[in-house]
Scaffold this active site. Structure first.
Site, PDB file in Angstrom:
ATOM      1  N   GLY A 288      -4.999  15.248 -64.538  1.00 15.77           N
ATOM      2  CA  GLY A 288      -5.419  13.923 -64.994  1.00 15.77           C
ATOM      3  C   GLY A 288      -5.224  13.655 -66.474  1.00 15.77           C
ATOM      4  N   PRO A 331      -2.131  19.903 -64.070  1.00 17.01           N
ATOM      5  CA  PRO A 331      -1.505  18.741 -64.700  1.00 17.01           C
ATOM      6  C   PRO A 331      -0.200  18.335 -64.008  1.00 17.01           C
ATOM      7  CG  PRO A 331      -1.090  20.715 -66.002  1.00 17.01           C
ATOM      8  CD  PRO A 331      -1.960  21.134 -64.848  1.00 17.01           C
ATOM      9  N   GLY A 332      -0.006  17.061 -63.806  1.00 14.25           N
ATOM     10  CA  GLY A 332       1.251  16.536 -63.266  1.00 14.25           C
ATOM     11  C   GLY A 332       1.884  15.623 -64.304  1.00 14.25           C
ATOM     12  N   ARG A 333       1.289  14.438 -64.435  1.00 14.20           N
ATOM     13  CA  ARG A 333       1.798  13.416 -65.356  1.00 14.20           C
ATOM     14  C   ARG A 333       2.033  13.962 -66.774  1.00 14.20           C
ATOM     15  NH1 ARG A 333       0.085   8.038 -64.775  1.00 14.20           N
ATOM     16  NH2 ARG A 333      -1.528   8.905 -63.441  1.00 14.20           N
ATOM     17  N   ARG A 387       4.459   1.325 -60.256  1.00 14.53           N
ATOM     18  CA  ARG A 387       3.176   1.418 -60.955  1.00 14.53           C
ATOM     19  C   ARG A 387       2.701   0.100 -61.570  1.00 14.53           C
ATOM     20  NH1 ARG A 387       2.258   4.200 -64.896  1.00 14.53           N
ATOM     21  NH2 ARG A 387       0.121   4.739 -64.387  1.00 14.53           N
ATOM     22  N   TYR A 391      -0.826  -0.579 -60.064  1.00 15.61           N
ATOM     23  CA  TYR A 391      -1.940  -0.268 -60.976  1.00 15.61           C
ATOM     24  C   TYR A 391      -1.993  -1.186 -62.185  1.00 15.61           C
ATOM     25  CZ  TYR A 391      -1.129   4.238 -58.594  1.00 15.61           C
ATOM     26  OH  TYR A 391      -0.916   5.232 -57.672  1.00 15.61           O
ATOM     27  N   CYS A 418      12.670  -9.565 -54.341  1.00 13.07           N
ATOM     28  CA  CYS A 418      12.215 -10.894 -53.952  1.00 13.07           C
ATOM     29  C   CYS A 418      10.701 -10.984 -54.023  1.00 13.07           C
ATOM     30  CB  CYS A 418      12.716 -11.225 -52.555  1.00 13.07           C
ATOM     31  SG  CYS A 418      14.499 -11.137 -52.460  1.00 13.07           S
ATOM     32  N   GLU A 419      10.152 -10.750 -55.196  1.00  5.51           N
ATOM     33  CA  GLU A 419       8.709 -10.801 -55.430  1.00  5.51           C
ATOM     34  C   GLU A 419       8.526 -11.282 -56.856  1.00  5.51           C
ATOM     35  OE1 GLU A 419       6.022  -9.528 -53.600  1.00  5.51           O
ATOM     36  OE2 GLU A 419       7.252  -8.764 -51.946  1.00  5.51           O
ATOM     37  N   TYR A 448       5.241   9.708 -60.977  1.00  6.78           N
ATOM     38  CA  TYR A 448       4.816   8.643 -60.057  1.00  6.78           C
ATOM     39  C   TYR A 448       5.738   7.429 -60.073  1.00  6.78           C
ATOM     40  CZ  TYR A 448       0.772  11.674 -60.328  1.00  6.78           C
ATOM     41  OH  TYR A 448      -0.038  12.777 -60.331  1.00  6.78           O
TER      42      TYR A 448
END
Ligand SMILES: *Cc1c(COP(=O)(O)O)cnc(C)c1O
Length: 491
Positions: A288, A331-333, A387, A391, A418-419, A448
């Site tokens: 995190g 840890p990842g991010r 993301r 988020y 198309c958004e 991510y």
């Protein structure tokens, strides 16, 4: 109707967004270590410039600095080892594979002395293909299938992190049926939630993960789900209980939340060891750790977090009179996030005029003042970076294929889907002369982004290139139109 001039400090910009003094400068915390502009002003990584990357691999493209990945992985391992050396002889660092996983990355992780966290059978398949020993791999998940549990046992995983009482029984029964003991950690919810700059502590948890530490959460009067799991695991012949685990959130900057969770888990661990006459040799404090996505983010170095966490573990264990368990983190991010930027080619440009925001009514004042917002469309979008949509995440971007002396213009980098919500960078100042064919680089897309990518609108998912010492190689190739049609049965 009057028209405001098209210069810096647009009233449409969020308050946190400063007009950069130099639009060509790289704000260091956002970028991998080897990213610089060359003498011609072209962005380069590991000695390879983005024009070459476009020519060789096309866009959009995830561009990863391999040396930077290795350096960040080592920084976690070395600084946590140093901080915890006198407490528990060092720390096991599990790279959270869900942030970005492929065979090459598993090899780097292993070569740098780290371990691997997985959360599905598919992630275990990548681990197996990379040949990392199962004993260095952990399996997470709140709804593991029997097949995934069996696969974990086949691979002789170092730990299965159990998420519920029902799963504990299932893992225990499967291992027992195989005549084995599964190495298990129990994921607890300590009631500490960290949100980037502050954390909140609550007794009761309202989320799908983990075993609650709050009393009265099971049928057994006054006993928490966490305690019931410890009691059951400690006598189950199919379970070897290694210890406890927690993961309090993501993109966290301050160490206080980690420290509080560590203290809560240690108190619980000591109480359970005492009550059930057992030893739990391991404690995992999750991942995190935050990174910079925009210039206002100021992440702490791994060493600073390690020191703060070690201080709490040291003092709490001393107070409780227990031997410190072996600590691990996930840890990842913070390892992969800043190693990578996404390279996009600019296509359509469009400027719309927008009413002054409500908050600046004085500026509007009935004069119908409007301000320009330029939409810069790129050749990817929410399919390679979900993301912002998922988020509300902020990013930044820079003109990568050249420098520019043009004035800053408030811009919104958008994708080709198309958004209308298909935003890559909500607010950024880019040079006024950005034009079709220019390359933009969006930093901080290592975690991510590829992992959450999709084929929305039948876009092919981009490849990932690793650059090191002047050479670039694909570690995941981009999809082709054939890939896109492959699973369509044709009628
Ligand atoms: C997602 C996750 C991590 C990694 O989180 P980061 O924010 O990428 O560091 C670690 N442990 C668990 C259990 C997770 O779910």
């Amino acid at each position: 109707m009057s028209v405001a001039s098209n210069t810096a400090a647009s009233p449409l910009a969020p308050e946190w967004l400063q007009v950069p003094a130099d639009l060509n400068a790289l704000h260091e915390p956002l970028w991998a270590g080897s990213v610089v502009r060359n003498d011609a002003g072209v962005l380069t990584v590991g000695g390879v410039d983005v024009q070459e990357l476009r020519a060789q691999f096309g866009t959009p493209l995830f561009v990863m600095d391999e040396s930077d990945f290795r350096a960040r992985a080592r920084a976690f391992k070395d600084s946590f080892d140093a901080a915890f050396a006198d407490i528990c002889g060092g720390v096991d660092v599990y790279y959270a594979g869900k942030s970005f996983l492929c065979t090459a990355v598993v090899k780097w992780v292993e070569e740098e002395g780290l371990r691997l966290d997985t959360a599905s059978g598919g992630e275990l398949a990548v681990a197996a293909r990379a040949g990392i020993p199962g004993e260095r791999v952990a399996l997470h998940g709140n709804n593991k299938s029997d097949a995934e549990i069996n696969r974990a046992l086949d691979m002789k995983l170092g730990r299965i992190v159990v998420d519920s009482l029902a799963e504990l029984e299932r893992v225990g029964a499967i291992a027992e049926g195989r005549g084995e003991r599964a190495k298990v950690m129990l994921r607890l919810t300590p009631g500490v939630h960290a949100h980037t700059h502050e954390f909140i502590a609550t007794a009761h948890e309202d989320q799908k993960f983990g075993l609650s530490m709050a009393a009265d959460t099971t049928d057994v009067a006054g006993v928490s789900a966490a305690e019931e799991a410890v009691a059951a695991a400690s006598v189950h012949s199919g379970i070897e209980l290694l210890g406890l685990h927690c993961h309090i959130g993501s993109q966290i900057f301050e160490p206080d939340g980690f420290a509080l969770a560590a203290e809560k888990l240690l108190r619980f661990l000591a109480a359970m060891q005492d009550k059930y006459s057992i030893t739990m040799p391991e404690l995992d404090l999750g991942g995190g750790y935050g990174i910079a996505y925009t210039p206002v983010d100021t992440p702490r170095p791994a060493a600073e977090i390690a020191t703060a966490m070690a201080a709490v573990v040291r003092s709490t264990c001393a107070e409780l009179g227990i031997a410190a368990p072996r600590i691990s983190i996930e840890p990842g991010r913070a390892i992969v996030g800043s190693t990578t930027f996404t390279l996009y080619e600019v296509g359509t440009l469009k400027t719309v005029r927008v009413d002054a925001p409500a908050a600046s009514g004085d500026r509007d004042g009935g004069n119908n003042v409007t301000y320009p917002r330029r939409y810069v469309s790129v050749d990817g979008g929410m399919s390679d970076n979900a993301r912002p949509v998922l988020y509300d995440a902020d990013y930044s971007a820079i003109l990568a294929s050249r420098t520019s002396a043009a004035a800053p213009q408030l811009s919104r980098v958008v994708g080709k889907h198309c958004e209308s919500g298909d935003i890559v960078v909500r607010d950024v100042y880019l040079p006024e002369d950005v034009a079709a064919g220019d390359l933009l680089a969006v930093p901080g897309t290592g975690a991510y982004c590829w992992a959450l990518s999709s084929n929305y609108n039948y876009l092919a998912r981009p490849g990932v290139v690793a650059v090191r010492d002047g050479s670039a190689r694909l570690i995941v190739r981009g999809e082709t139109e054939e890939d896109l049609l492959n699973r369509d049965m044709g009628a």
